[in-house]
Motif scaffolding. Structure first.
Motif: not given
Length: 336
Positions: A265-272
């Motif tokens: 979830r954190t990785l997806r948010r950071k990439l976004d």
């Protein structure tokens, strides 16, 4: 397998060929020598290999007798760069390289004016074209800024860490390529075209030899077109992991999140937040590897599909057409 091959926008080939046409060079011969074709050039979504672009530059320089690829106010005779390189390789350190090279070019090449300054903890290399209207698509400007970063980096045996690259022009349509070319932030609408770096590296010694230079000059500019990407933190981590993966098709976001000690979830948010997504990055790496593999004529498309993790050729064809606008067979045929 490891995925470490990269591609270049067709923009640069089109911009360079535009200048060659205006100089009256044989465009068909230039395309033939570089492995390009009108069908490739007409599709602005297509990407080519660094080798193809390098061969095009070499061909234009040779036939046009112009190191400035027919886009300067006046030619820089083919071989001027080589003469300069043979002079500065005897420099003691990076500071001397820039000072001697700038002095040499300002004496013999009227199509540009170079300057090198030091202020505080920053060193700045500045490039001014005497007639920028001759370079409407910025191909010469991009090429020269790349040259003056990559060649000195090679001389000292390490990449010069750039702080910033600045352009006088507004953000161009091909601005995404700049993060592949210059490992630093790019800013636009600036007073000058320049790049800056930490002054402390100027004391780095020149480590290359006259013998090494001969093979380097034969390869040039191929080494300059290979990616030294600048990406935000998490984008870079994902790309590094994908490019080193033995089975990228099976690599998931969960795998990478675990490797970098964060949650999916954190990785997806950071990439976004960084303006991208896991799937976009995965597609980009696979696209570049596909372009590289398709440049090898004896490798069947069905095998390339399997190497890239596609269960069938049809799925690979759909993906490649989505990435580039043309099918793998059309891409390969247009290069033959």
């Amino acid at each position: 397998m490891s995925y470490s091959h990269h591609s270049v926008s067709i923009h640069f080939a089109n911009a360079m060929l535009k200048g060659a046409r205006l100089k009256g060079l044989n465009e068909q011969q230039l395309m033939l020598e570089s492995g390009l074709n009108r069908e490739l050039l007409s599709n602005h979504e297509v990407r080519i290999t660094p080798m193809q672009l390098s061969r095009l530059v070499q061909s234009i320089q040779r036939h046009g007798d112009d190191d400035y690829i027919c886009l300067g106010s006046q030619p820089s005779r083919h071989g001027v760069f080589g003469v300069m390189a043979k002079l500065v390789i005897h420099s003691t350190n990076l500071r001397e390289v820039y000072k001697h090279a700038v002095h040499f070019y300002n004496l013999v090449v009227p199509a540009s004016h170079l300057s090198f300054t030091e202020s505080g903890d920053t060193a700045t290399f500045t490039l001014t074209l005497t007639d920028p209207d001759k370079d409407p698509d910025f191909a010469l400007l991009d090429y020269l800024l790349l040259l003056w970063h990559r060649f000195p980096s090679w001389l000292i045996g390490q990449r010069i860490p750039l702080k910033q690259v600045s352009f006088r022009h507004s953000k161009p349509a091909h601005f995404e390529e700049y993060r592949l070319m210059f490992p630093c932030p790019a800013v636009y609408n600036q007073p000058v075209n320049s790049f800056s770096f930490d002054r402390s590296i100027l004391s780095a010694p020149v480590v290359q030899t006259q013998q090494n230079l001969s093979s380097y000059l034969r390869r040039a500019p191929l080494d300059w077109f290979k990616r030294q990407s600048y990406y935000p933190v998490y984008t870079r981590k994902v790309i590094d992991y994908l490019e080193s993966s033995d089975s990228m098709a099976d690599t998931s976001m969960e795998d990478i999140a675990g490797q970098i000690h964060t949650t999916t979830r954190t990785l997806r948010r950071k990439l976004d937040e960084e303006g991208t997504s896991f799937q976009d990055l995965k597609d980009s790496v696979r696209r570049d590897e596909a372009i590289h593999l398709l440049s090898q004529p004896n490798l069947p498309i069905s095998r390339i599909a399997r190497m890239l993790g596609f269960a069938e050729s049809a799925a690979f064809t759909r993906a490649f057409k989505h990435w580039t606008g043309i099918s793998p067979s059309t891409y390969r045929k247009s290069k033959s």
